[in-house]
Scaffold this active site. Sequence first.
Site, PDB file in Angstrom:
ATOM      1  N   ARG A 176       0.822  -1.211   0.000  1.00  0.00           N
ATOM      2  CA  ARG A 176       0.000   0.000   0.000  1.00  0.00           C
ATOM      3  C   ARG A 176       0.865   1.275   0.000  1.00  0.00           C
ATOM      4  O   ARG A 176       0.536   2.274   0.651  1.00  0.00           O
ATOM      5  CB  ARG A 176      -0.957   0.014   1.196  1.00  0.00           C
ATOM      6  CG  ARG A 176      -1.888  -1.188   1.247  1.00  0.00           C
ATOM      7  CD  ARG A 176      -2.772  -1.301   0.005  1.00  0.00           C
ATOM      8  NE  ARG A 176      -3.584  -2.503   0.037  1.00  0.00           N
ATOM      9  CZ  ARG A 176      -3.241  -3.653  -0.546  1.00  0.00           C
ATOM     10  NH1 ARG A 176      -2.109  -3.760  -1.219  1.00  0.00           N
ATOM     11  NH2 ARG A 176      -4.037  -4.715  -0.479  1.00  0.00           N
ATOM     12  N   SER A 226     -11.151  -1.901   2.671  1.00  0.00           N
ATOM     13  CA  SER A 226     -10.474  -2.188   3.943  1.00  0.00           C
ATOM     14  C   SER A 226     -10.150  -0.878   4.647  1.00  0.00           C
ATOM     15  O   SER A 226      -9.499  -0.005   4.085  1.00  0.00           O
ATOM     16  CB  SER A 226      -9.177  -2.970   3.697  1.00  0.00           C
ATOM     17  OG  SER A 226      -9.462  -4.230   3.123  1.00  0.00           O
ATOM     18  N   GLU A 296      -6.055   2.727   6.194  1.00  0.00           N
ATOM     19  CA  GLU A 296      -5.834   2.580   4.761  1.00  0.00           C
ATOM     20  C   GLU A 296      -6.678   3.594   4.011  1.00  0.00           C
ATOM     21  O   GLU A 296      -6.327   4.041   2.925  1.00  0.00           O
ATOM     22  CB  GLU A 296      -6.177   1.163   4.299  1.00  0.00           C
ATOM     23  CG  GLU A 296      -5.840   0.901   2.847  1.00  0.00           C
ATOM     24  CD  GLU A 296      -5.858  -0.573   2.489  1.00  0.00           C
ATOM     25  OE1 GLU A 296      -6.242  -0.887   1.358  1.00  0.00           O
ATOM     26  OE2 GLU A 296      -5.495  -1.412   3.340  1.00  0.00           O
TER      27      GLU A 296
END
Length: 307
Positions: A176, A226, A296
């Site tokens: 990420r 998420s 996130e």
Amino acid sequence: MIQEFYQNMKQQLPEGTILEQEPMNRHTSFRIGGPADIFVQPATIDEVWQVLSMARDKKVPFFVMGNGSNLLVSDEGFRGMILHMGGNLRDISVEGDMIYAQAGAMLGNVARTALEYGLTGMEFAAGIPGSLGGAVCMNAGAYGGEMKDILVDAEVLTPDGEIKTLSVDELELSYRHSVIFERNYVVLAAHIRLSSGDKSQIKIRMDELAQARKEKQPLEYPSAGSTFKRPQGYFAGKLIQDAGLKGYTVGGAQVSEKHSGFVVNRGGATAEEVLFLMQQVRRKVKERFGVELEPEVRLLGFADAGM
């Protein structure tokens, strides 16, 4: 200043879309967010360059967004300009085993184009509800695949107005993460290299993953995917569930009863409710397990998010 900037933009960008006081709940997968002062959807790469040059010259705050699928915008909205790459810049082309796509192209559409041409390697991305540009920035991944596995390079616009092509190594992709955010680059397009495969097998795999998503993820409610990154050695959803937070609710916001890694909008949730819920989840997981959850979801327009 904003009104003058808005009028100048309207004169300079004949092809793109320029809106004033545009509600951001129309453009985020959370279906949450107050108005942006100016909302721009450039029609060409040249217009992207022009828009950002004007904003920097006039010192107008700006934020570049893709599909809004990983974003929580405050109830007050954003004071400045939103540059929406996902509105127009969606061209996709194929040559041999290489796919070229502009930043606004939906990742699912790129994956379906790969299927159409019998190219395998992108099945994991078919259900990710983001744009290609956002996927490059975040090194999006699912079911064992990541963008870094298939990217060749990305075309980016630098803060100095230079268009550069960065190789996959230069993008420094990890979980990420990429160099895009820290260097304030804007992704314009990317090349993806895949392999020849059997169309029927590619379709079977895409269908399998779509079914898995449907069974395990709360697709029936608006969310931003998420909510927290996966902590090293743990799974965020399991930590949240083990902390007794499955179904934990604040107003219209809820830790999904289907998958604790998702915060969902059960109906009419405000950004403040989602943010407060996220803060409580982080606090309780830290108290119970000593693990610090990192969001996130990107936060926009909050004076002090406390995250």
